[in-house]
Scaffold this active site. Structure first.
Site, PDB file in Angstrom:
ATOM      1  N   TRP A 131       0.825  -1.219   0.000  1.00  0.00           N
ATOM      2  CA  TRP A 131       0.000   0.000   0.000  1.00  0.00           C
ATOM      3  C   TRP A 131       0.858   1.268   0.000  1.00  0.00           C
ATOM      4  O   TRP A 131       0.340   2.374  -0.123  1.00  0.00           O
ATOM      5  CB  TRP A 131      -0.919   0.013   1.231  1.00  0.00           C
ATOM      6  CG  TRP A 131      -2.090  -0.915   1.100  1.00  0.00           C
ATOM      7  CD1 TRP A 131      -2.420  -1.685   0.016  1.00  0.00           C
ATOM      8  CD2 TRP A 131      -3.121  -1.166   2.083  1.00  0.00           C
ATOM      9  NE1 TRP A 131      -3.573  -2.396   0.257  1.00  0.00           N
ATOM     10  CE2 TRP A 131      -4.022  -2.099   1.519  1.00  0.00           C
ATOM     11  CE3 TRP A 131      -3.363  -0.696   3.368  1.00  0.00           C
ATOM     12  CZ2 TRP A 131      -5.147  -2.559   2.215  1.00  0.00           C
ATOM     13  CZ3 TRP A 131      -4.478  -1.155   4.058  1.00  0.00           C
ATOM     14  CH2 TRP A 131      -5.363  -2.078   3.474  1.00  0.00           C
ATOM     15  N   LYS A 132       2.156   1.131   0.190  1.00  0.00           N
ATOM     16  CA  LYS A 132       3.064   2.291   0.237  1.00  0.00           C
ATOM     17  C   LYS A 132       2.530   3.320   1.246  1.00  0.00           C
ATOM     18  O   LYS A 132       1.961   2.928   2.257  1.00  0.00           O
ATOM     19  CB  LYS A 132       3.255   2.872  -1.161  1.00  0.00           C
ATOM     20  CG  LYS A 132       3.669   1.786  -2.164  1.00  0.00           C
ATOM     21  CD  LYS A 132       4.141   2.307  -3.471  1.00  0.00           C
ATOM     22  CE  LYS A 132       4.521   1.141  -4.378  1.00  0.00           C
ATOM     23  NZ  LYS A 132       5.102   1.533  -5.633  1.00  0.00           N
ATOM     24  N   HIS A 179      13.133  -2.317  -1.242  1.00  0.00           N
ATOM     25  CA  HIS A 179      12.230  -1.847  -2.304  1.00  0.00           C
ATOM     26  C   HIS A 179      12.925  -0.712  -3.069  1.00  0.00           C
ATOM     27  O   HIS A 179      13.666   0.079  -2.473  1.00  0.00           O
ATOM     28  CB  HIS A 179      10.921  -1.349  -1.693  1.00  0.00           C
ATOM     29  CG  HIS A 179       9.889  -1.039  -2.734  1.00  0.00           C
ATOM     30  ND1 HIS A 179       9.881   0.155  -3.410  1.00  0.00           N
ATOM     31  CD2 HIS A 179       8.880  -1.781  -3.244  1.00  0.00           C
ATOM     32  CE1 HIS A 179       8.878   0.138  -4.290  1.00  0.00           C
ATOM     33  NE2 HIS A 179       8.265  -1.038  -4.205  1.00  0.00           N
ATOM     34  N   GLU A 235      11.948   2.048  -4.089  1.00  0.00           N
ATOM     35  CA  GLU A 235      11.722   3.405  -3.568  1.00  0.00           C
ATOM     36  C   GLU A 235      12.615   3.670  -2.357  1.00  0.00           C
ATOM     37  O   GLU A 235      13.052   4.798  -2.130  1.00  0.00           O
ATOM     38  CB  GLU A 235      10.227   3.596  -3.243  1.00  0.00           C
ATOM     39  CG  GLU A 235       9.432   3.805  -4.528  1.00  0.00           C
ATOM     40  CD  GLU A 235       8.000   3.302  -4.496  1.00  0.00           C
ATOM     41  OE1 GLU A 235       7.450   3.091  -3.404  1.00  0.00           O
ATOM     42  OE2 GLU A 235       7.436   3.087  -5.587  1.00  0.00           O
ATOM     43  N   GLU A 237      11.548  -6.545  -9.225  1.00  0.00           N
ATOM     44  CA  GLU A 237      10.778  -5.354  -9.557  1.00  0.00           C
ATOM     45  C   GLU A 237      11.637  -4.425 -10.416  1.00  0.00           C
ATOM     46  O   GLU A 237      12.397  -3.606  -9.864  1.00  0.00           O
ATOM     47  CB  GLU A 237      10.362  -4.622  -8.284  1.00  0.00           C
ATOM     48  CG  GLU A 237       9.395  -5.396  -7.432  1.00  0.00           C
ATOM     49  CD  GLU A 237       8.484  -4.456  -6.648  1.00  0.00           C
ATOM     50  OE1 GLU A 237       7.279  -4.569  -6.805  1.00  0.00           O
ATOM     51  OE2 GLU A 237       8.998  -3.588  -5.932  1.00  0.00           O
ATOM     52  N   SER A 258       3.727  -2.463 -12.061  1.00  0.00           N
ATOM     53  CA  SER A 258       2.534  -2.265 -12.895  1.00  0.00           C
ATOM     54  C   SER A 258       1.726  -3.542 -13.118  1.00  0.00           C
ATOM     55  O   SER A 258       1.229  -3.786 -14.213  1.00  0.00           O
ATOM     56  CB  SER A 258       2.916  -1.602 -14.223  1.00  0.00           C
ATOM     57  OG  SER A 258       3.453  -0.317 -13.996  1.00  0.00           O
ATOM     58  N   GLY A 318       1.429  -2.738  -6.261  1.00  0.00           N
ATOM     59  CA  GLY A 318       1.357  -1.410  -5.653  1.00  0.00           C
ATOM     60  C   GLY A 318       0.005  -0.769  -5.944  1.00  0.00           C
ATOM     61  O   GLY A 318      -1.005  -1.071  -5.300  1.00  0.00           O
ATOM     62  N   GLY A 319      -0.027   0.087  -6.952  1.00  0.00           N
ATOM     63  CA  GLY A 319      -1.221   0.877  -7.283  1.00  0.00           C
ATOM     64  C   GLY A 319      -2.518   0.072  -7.335  1.00  0.00           C
ATOM     65  O   GLY A 319      -3.538   0.499  -6.777  1.00  0.00           O
TER      66      GLY A 319
END
Ligand code: PGA
Length: 244
Positions: free
Chosen positions: A10-11, A95, A97, A165, A208, A229-230
């Protein structure tokens, strides 16, 4: 047999109210089974709240999105893996990010891996190349470096999960094709086996993932799950992915 593993990342999204609303709706429509394992990685603030809300349901473990490597001490703003163990089974580490926005190094990641394992969490080590590295045909080398460093102090008997990823596929809407992902997953599998890690080690694909590409990705022999993710932020799309 590697049980497929679908992980929601969910970041930095969802207040307590929003997270609880998601889980309440999700649980009405998701029936835990032995054929797929689903894990939710919410922000830290939601972990305790969700663990209480979900205590009735065995089949939906929680994961954290990061951790520190020490058990306790003067590390303002950090979270101990031992604290996480009270609510989580998994923790995402390395990750992209974390690596690219927050400058986490391979050395820090390997310490976190070690801390997580010592706290009895299952780490999900994320690896991936940038577009530039792929263009320069450096994918295999970059991934090998991230694996070697990340798993430096982890014994091959330890249960871990890997997530491939590609950085160029995260949040861009441009996923790796199933064939591109499979090619890399086969290389990661070969690396794991040549370093005595179990054939049961699951390798997830992330970047994605959407309801319309989840099935084709999961049909690949070396893709054992998805890191989403999204598309994990909407109940309907995440349910479709879980039911790929
Ligand atoms: P995305 O993110 O599905 O939004 O591309 C995946 C991830 O960063 O784990």
């Amino acid at each position: 047999m590697r049980t497929p593993l679908i992980v929601a990342n969910w970041k930095m999204n969802f207040s307590n109210e929003e997270g609880l609303k998601f889980i309440t709706t999700f649980q009405k429509n998701f029936h835990p089974s032995k054929t797929v394992e689903v894990v939710i990685c919410p922000p830290f603030t939601l972990l305790y709240y969700l663990s209480v809300a979900m205590s009735e349901s065995e089949g939906l473990p929680l994961g954290a999105q990061n951790c520190h490597w020490e058990k306790a001490g003067a590390y303002t703003g950090e979270i101990s893996p031992w604290f996480l163990k009270e609510t989580c089974r998994y923790v995402l580490l390395g990750h992209s990010e974390r690596r690219h926005i927050f400058g986490e190094t391979d050395d820090q990641i390997q310490k976190k891996m070690r801390g997580a394992v010592m706290a009895d969490l299952i780490p999900i080590l994320c690896v991936g190349e940038t577009q530039n590295e792929r263009d320069q045909q450096k994918t295999a080398k970059v991934l090998e470096g991230q694996l070697t460093e990340g798993l430096k102090s982890i014994s091959p008997q330890t249960p871990i999960v890997l997530a491939y990823e590609p950085v160029w596929a995260i949040g861009t809407g441009r996923n790796a094709t199933p064939a591109q992902a499979q090619e890399v997953h086969a290389q990661l599998r070969a690396w794991l086996l040549s370093h005595s890690f179990s054939t049961e080690t699951r390798i997830l694909y992330g970047g994605s993932v959407k309801p319309d590409n989840a099935g084709a990705l999961m049909a690949q022999p070396d893709i054992d799950g998805l890191l989403v993710g999204g598309a994990s932020l909407e109940v309907d799309s995440f349910l479709k992915i879980v039911n790929y």
